[in-house]
Design a protein around this motif. Structure first.
Motif, mmCIF file in Angstrom:
data_model
loop_
_atom_site.group_PDB
_atom_site.id
_atom_site.type_symbol
_atom_site.label_atom_id
_atom_site.label_comp_id
_atom_site.label_asym_id
_atom_site.label_seq_id
_atom_site.Cartn_x
_atom_site.Cartn_y
_atom_site.Cartn_z
ATOM 1 N N GLY A 316 0.798 -1.221 0.000
ATOM 2 C CA GLY A 316 0.000 0.000 0.000
ATOM 3 C C GLY A 316 0.829 1.270 0.000
ATOM 4 O O GLY A 316 0.311 2.363 0.220
ATOM 5 N N ILE A 317 2.132 1.145 -0.261
ATOM 6 C CA ILE A 317 3.022 2.311 -0.267
ATOM 7 C C ILE A 317 3.619 2.485 -1.662
ATOM 8 O O ILE A 317 4.214 1.554 -2.221
ATOM 9 N N GLY A 318 3.473 3.686 -2.215
ATOM 10 C CA GLY A 318 4.004 3.992 -3.541
ATOM 11 C C GLY A 318 5.266 4.830 -3.446
ATOM 12 O O GLY A 318 5.297 5.832 -2.719
ATOM 13 N N LEU A 319 6.298 4.439 -4.171
ATOM 14 C CA LEU A 319 7.563 5.164 -4.168
ATOM 15 C C LEU A 319 7.650 6.176 -5.295
ATOM 16 O O LEU A 319 8.095 7.300 -5.104
ATOM 17 N N THR A 320 7.231 5.769 -6.491
ATOM 18 C CA THR A 320 7.279 6.675 -7.649
ATOM 19 C C THR A 320 6.263 6.233 -8.688
ATOM 20 O O THR A 320 5.897 5.048 -8.747
ATOM 21 N N SER A 321 5.840 7.171 -9.518
ATOM 22 C CA SER A 321 4.888 6.852 -10.589
ATOM 23 C C SER A 321 5.572 6.700 -11.937
ATOM 24 O O SER A 321 4.934 6.318 -12.908
ATOM 25 N N ASN A 322 6.876 7.002 -11.986
ATOM 26 C CA ASN A 322 7.560 6.919 -13.285
ATOM 27 C C ASN A 322 9.037 6.630 -13.097
ATOM 28 O O ASN A 322 9.625 6.899 -12.047
ATOM 29 N N LEU A 323 9.638 6.071 -14.126
ATOM 30 C CA LEU A 323 11.066 5.773 -14.174
ATOM 31 C C LEU A 323 11.616 6.256 -15.504
ATOM 32 O O LEU A 323 10.920 6.204 -16.529
ATOM 33 N N ARG A 324 12.856 6.716 -15.500
ATOM 34 C CA ARG A 324 13.512 7.143 -16.731
ATOM 35 C C ARG A 324 14.631 6.162 -17.069
ATOM 36 O O ARG A 324 15.532 5.943 -16.264
ATOM 37 N N GLU A 325 14.568 5.599 -18.232
ATOM 38 C CA GLU A 325 15.571 4.612 -18.663
ATOM 39 C C GLU A 325 16.884 5.304 -19.005
ATOM 40 O O GLU A 325 16.901 6.318 -19.702
ATOM 41 N N THR A 326 17.998 4.788 -18.501
ATOM 42 C CA THR A 326 19.320 5.321 -18.832
ATOM 43 C C THR A 326 20.125 4.360 -19.692
ATOM 44 O O THR A 326 21.056 4.767 -20.368
ATOM 45 N N SER A 327 19.780 3.064 -19.649
ATOM 46 C CA SER A 327 20.384 2.051 -20.519
ATOM 47 C C SER A 327 19.477 0.830 -20.473
ATOM 48 O O SER A 327 18.437 0.841 -19.800
ATOM 49 N N GLU A 328 19.866 -0.233 -21.151
ATOM 50 C CA GLU A 328 19.048 -1.444 -21.137
ATOM 51 C C GLU A 328 19.024 -2.099 -19.762
ATOM 52 O O GLU A 328 18.140 -2.904 -19.460
ATOM 53 N N THR A 329 19.994 -1.741 -18.930
ATOM 54 C CA THR A 329 20.095 -2.369 -17.608
ATOM 55 C C THR A 329 20.098 -1.346 -16.465
ATOM 56 O O THR A 329 20.574 -1.638 -15.366
ATOM 57 N N SER A 330 19.577 -0.154 -16.707
ATOM 58 C CA SER A 330 19.550 0.844 -15.641
ATOM 59 C C SER A 330 18.454 1.880 -15.881
ATOM 60 O O SER A 330 18.053 2.132 -17.024
ATOM 61 N N CYS A 331 18.011 2.487 -14.787
ATOM 62 C CA CYS A 331 17.003 3.539 -14.858
ATOM 63 C C CYS A 331 17.042 4.312 -13.540
ATOM 64 O O CYS A 331 17.718 3.909 -12.583
ATOM 65 N N TYR A 332 16.315 5.431 -13.492
ATOM 66 C CA TYR A 332 16.308 6.222 -12.270
ATOM 67 C C TYR A 332 15.018 7.027 -12.173
ATOM 68 O O TYR A 332 14.248 7.126 -13.125
ATOM 69 N N TYR A 333 14.832 7.614 -10.978
ATOM 70 C CA TYR A 333 13.753 8.585 -10.821
ATOM 71 C C TYR A 333 14.177 9.621 -9.796
ATOM 72 O O TYR A 333 15.137 9.428 -9.050
ATOM 73 N N GLU A 334 13.444 10.724 -9.764
ATOM 74 C CA GLU A 334 13.741 11.837 -8.869
ATOM 75 C C GLU A 334 12.755 11.856 -7.707
ATOM 76 O O GLU A 334 11.551 11.708 -7.911
ATOM 77 N N VAL A 335 13.277 12.039 -6.503
ATOM 78 C CA VAL A 335 12.464 12.127 -5.295
ATOM 79 C C VAL A 335 12.502 13.552 -4.765
ATOM 80 O O VAL A 335 13.580 14.146 -4.678
ATOM 81 N N SER A 336 11.360 14.081 -4.382
ATOM 82 C CA SER A 336 11.294 15.354 -3.657
ATOM 83 C C SER A 336 10.370 15.143 -2.466
ATOM 84 O O SER A 336 9.171 14.924 -2.632
ATOM 85 N N ILE A 337 10.938 15.218 -1.268
ATOM 86 C CA ILE A 337 10.159 14.976 -0.062
ATOM 87 C C ILE A 337 9.353 16.219 0.309
ATOM 88 O O ILE A 337 9.862 17.342 0.282
ATOM 89 N N GLY A 338 8.086 15.982 0.663
ATOM 90 C CA GLY A 338 7.201 17.053 1.102
ATOM 91 C C GLY A 338 6.351 16.590 2.265
ATOM 92 O O GLY A 338 6.772 15.759 3.075
ATOM 93 N N ASP A 339 5.131 17.087 2.334
ATOM 94 C CA ASP A 339 4.270 16.817 3.480
ATOM 95 C C ASP A 339 3.872 15.350 3.624
ATOM 96 O O ASP A 339 3.576 14.885 4.733
ATOM 97 N N GLN A 340 3.835 14.606 2.526
ATOM 98 C CA GLN A 340 3.271 13.257 2.582
ATOM 99 C C GLN A 340 4.123 12.263 3.377
ATOM 100 O O GLN A 340 3.587 11.333 3.977
ATOM 101 N N TYR A 341 5.416 12.475 3.390
ATOM 102 C CA TYR A 341 6.316 11.466 3.952
ATOM 103 C C TYR A 341 6.036 11.195 5.421
ATOM 104 O O TYR A 341 6.076 10.042 5.878
#
Length: 362
Positions: A316-341
């Motif tokens: 029931g916990i979501g970390l991110t809604s999207n990922l950005r591919e950097t290669s066939e074997t890697s990806c990343y996403y950006e986190v910005s902490i706000g009120d929800q955490y």
């Protein structure tokens, strides 16, 4: 397993979402409007008590003579650089290769103002004093983005900032701060906004990032600079008949959240630590210097999406809604902490990372 469910949909369904302030829907403005008397006069074409009081308030907070409210940071920053180029009679500025003006604005600085950018430093690191001192090109203005978003929100140490500022002033180079996330870095530097802005000739800050307003920005500097910026704001079409929806939300959430930036920073460090305990995961920077950082997965985007969807449905916990591919074997996403955490149950959060680690270790 639930691979057929898109990551964004699984994230939306999660009971808890660890980042941000919540959905950017109409409620953001409705909540801010609750504080305002309905008989309050609005601003009109950049004038009036409503807008001028807020500009004065932000000028004082940033330690500058004057401040001007803009509908967007893109507009404000292009105008700032145009003013400094006109002052020196040289249409050359310097900034990082991954500066917002270079990669997100469709060459607006070049096409609208015919300003040539000089790219400083390798794109994978921040600008250092040596990059500025050893610059071969003569420039009118140097732009520093604090923090450098596209490389995880990295920051130079404060002594480096002071040295760069001193070098620019000694050599007739104007120094402009892309402070879209200025409020978020104050806890790391243990400085006031006034302290940091004193190193710069002009400053831009955003009101929809860490502050969480609807939109809008402030451009601040001395009186001569800001008066010129008002002329350019009119030329750019930035003097809407009224900007009060942006100003109301900016002021409301500034008051609500400016005192929570230290909390967001500590929570970002806590979350990054949990990520860094997992196999095939690392954060950039390793320990966040603001409320934002990047999470890098050393597995394919397809694989981690499948894992995350399953985790969201299980915990029931979501970390991110999207990922950005950097290669066939890697990806990343950006986190910005706000009120929800702070509302995420920490025992459940730890279980998410235990499960994530187990799945990635297979």
């Amino acid at each position: 397993m639930s691979e057929h469910i898109p990551l964004a949909e699984a994230f939306k369904r999660a009971e808890y979402q660890v980042a941000g302030h919540g959905s950017r829907n109409i409620q953001v403005l409705k909540e801010a409007l609750d504080d305002v008397d309905s008989d309050t006069d609005s601003d009109m074409y950049g004038k009036g008590t409503f807008i001028e009081d807020f500009e004065e308030k932000m000028a004082e907070y940033l330690g500058k003579e004057r401040a001007v409210f803009f509908p967007s940071g893109t507009m404000a920053q292009q105008i700032a650089l145009r003013i400094w180029c006109d002052e020196k009679g040289l249409k050359k500025v310097a900034y990082h290769p991954l500066c917002h003006l270079e990669i997100h604005e469709e060459d607006g600085l070049k096409e609208l103002h015919h300003i040539e950018p000089i790219l400083l430093a390798d794109e994978n690191r921040i600008i250092d004093l040596e990059d500025v001192v050893n610059m071969e090109e003569e420039i009118s203005c140097l732009l520093l983005e604090l923090p450098q978003r596209e490389i995880g929100g990295q920051l130079p140490d404060y002594e480096t900032l002071e040295a760069i500022s001193a070098h620019c002033r000694e050599n007739g180079i104007r120094l402009h701060l892309d402070g879209a996330r200025l409020f978020e870095i104050l806890p790391y530097y243990q400085k006031t906004a006034d302290d940091i802005c004193a190193l710069f000739d002009s400053v831009y800050v955003s009101f929809y990032k860490g502050i969480g307003g609807v939109a809008g920005a402030i451009l601040a500097g001395d009186e001569a600079f800001t008066e010129k910026s008002k002329v350019w704001k009119r030329r750019h079409g930035g003097d809407l008949i009224s900007l009060y929806p942006y100003i109301i939300s900016a002021d409301h959430y500034f008051e609500e959240r400016i005192g929570k930036m230290g909390q967001y920073h500590e929570e970002a460090k806590e979350l990054a630590s949990l990520f860094n305990q997992c196999h095939a995961v690392e954060t950039k920077p390793y320990e966040p210097v603001s409320n934002m950082f990047h999470v890098h997965f050393h597995v394919s985007k397809e694989k981690i999406e499948s894992i995350l969807v399953d985790l969201y449905e299980t915990t029931g916990i979501g970390l991110t809604s999207n990922l950005r591919e950097t290669s066939e074997t890697s990806c990343y996403y950006e986190v910005s902490i706000g009120d929800q955490y702070e509302y995420v149950p920490k025992d459940q959060l730890r279980s998410v990372f235990q499960l994530l680690d187990e799945r990635l270790a297979r």
